[in-house]
Enzyme design. Structure first.
Site, PDB file in Angstrom:
ATOM      1  N   SER A  92       0.828  -1.213   0.000  1.00  0.00           N
ATOM      2  CA  SER A  92       0.000   0.000   0.000  1.00  0.00           C
ATOM      3  C   SER A  92       0.858   1.256   0.000  1.00  0.00           C
ATOM      4  O   SER A  92       1.468   1.554  -1.010  1.00  0.00           O
ATOM      5  CB  SER A  92      -1.052   0.035   1.093  1.00  0.00           C
ATOM      6  OG  SER A  92      -2.054   0.964   0.692  1.00  0.00           O
ATOM      7  N   HIS A 144       4.277  14.441   5.736  1.00  0.00           N
ATOM      8  CA  HIS A 144       4.268  15.871   5.423  1.00  0.00           C
ATOM      9  C   HIS A 144       4.901  16.600   6.606  1.00  0.00           C
ATOM     10  O   HIS A 144       4.560  16.307   7.757  1.00  0.00           O
ATOM     11  CB  HIS A 144       2.839  16.373   5.196  1.00  0.00           C
ATOM     12  CG  HIS A 144       2.065  15.479   4.279  1.00  0.00           C
ATOM     13  ND1 HIS A 144       2.184  15.544   2.908  1.00  0.00           N
ATOM     14  CD2 HIS A 144       1.210  14.477   4.529  1.00  0.00           C
ATOM     15  CE1 HIS A 144       1.398  14.633   2.351  1.00  0.00           C
ATOM     16  NE2 HIS A 144       0.803  13.962   3.324  1.00  0.00           N
ATOM     17  N   CYS A 146      -2.227  -3.303   3.265  1.00  0.00           N
ATOM     18  CA  CYS A 146      -3.322  -4.252   3.104  1.00  0.00           C
ATOM     19  C   CYS A 146      -2.827  -5.606   3.609  1.00  0.00           C
ATOM     20  O   CYS A 146      -1.625  -5.858   3.689  1.00  0.00           O
ATOM     21  CB  CYS A 146      -3.786  -4.338   1.649  1.00  0.00           C
ATOM     22  SG  CYS A 146      -2.570  -4.962   0.502  1.00  0.00           S
TER      23      CYS A 146
END
Length: 128
Positions: free
Chosen positions: A68, A73, A88
């Site tokens: 995944s 940030h 996943c």
């Protein structure tokens, strides 16, 4: 689609400043930690923001994983970071691998305060 999504809001990180303002340093940390946990990086895109005077500012980046993704940030002005690690669990349970990446990146960032959440994605359907 069943998986684990780890989400963190990190405040006043006490890490070396280059980890929050240098695209290459942050990308290397994220990709290396994903590999080290046994996940499979397929590619990464990290963007370096700049101040008006050309000095490095925050960074935003994503590591796309076969399992995944990791997204991060930074806001170096306040020392804040958001971090998402989603895996996943279709062909194998990657939950512990995700927890390892999440923990190692948090350890590197050294936040003074944090809000972390574990979100179980998908649902297991009972056989009819």
């Amino acid at each position: 689609m069943n998986g684990l999504h780890l989400i963190a809001d990190l405040y006043r990180c006490q890490c070396p400043p280059d980890l929050l303002i240098d695209r290459d340093v942050l990308e290397t940390l994220c990709v290396d930690e994903c590999r080290g946990a046994g996940l499979t990086p397929l590619g990464a895109y990290f963007y370096q923001f700049l101040h008006d005077d050309g000095q490095k500012a925050g960074v935003t980046g994503t590591v796309v994983l076969a399992e995944s993704h990791l997204a991060i940030h930074t806001w170096p002005e306040s020392g804040d970071v958001t971090l998402d690690v989603y895996v996943c669990n279709f062909s194998r349970d990657n939950s512990e691998r995700a927890r390892q990446v999440f923990s190692r990146v948090l350890d590197a960032l050294k936040p003074q305060d944090s809000a972390c959440h574990d979100v179980i994605r998908g649902k297991i359907l009972a056989e009819a």
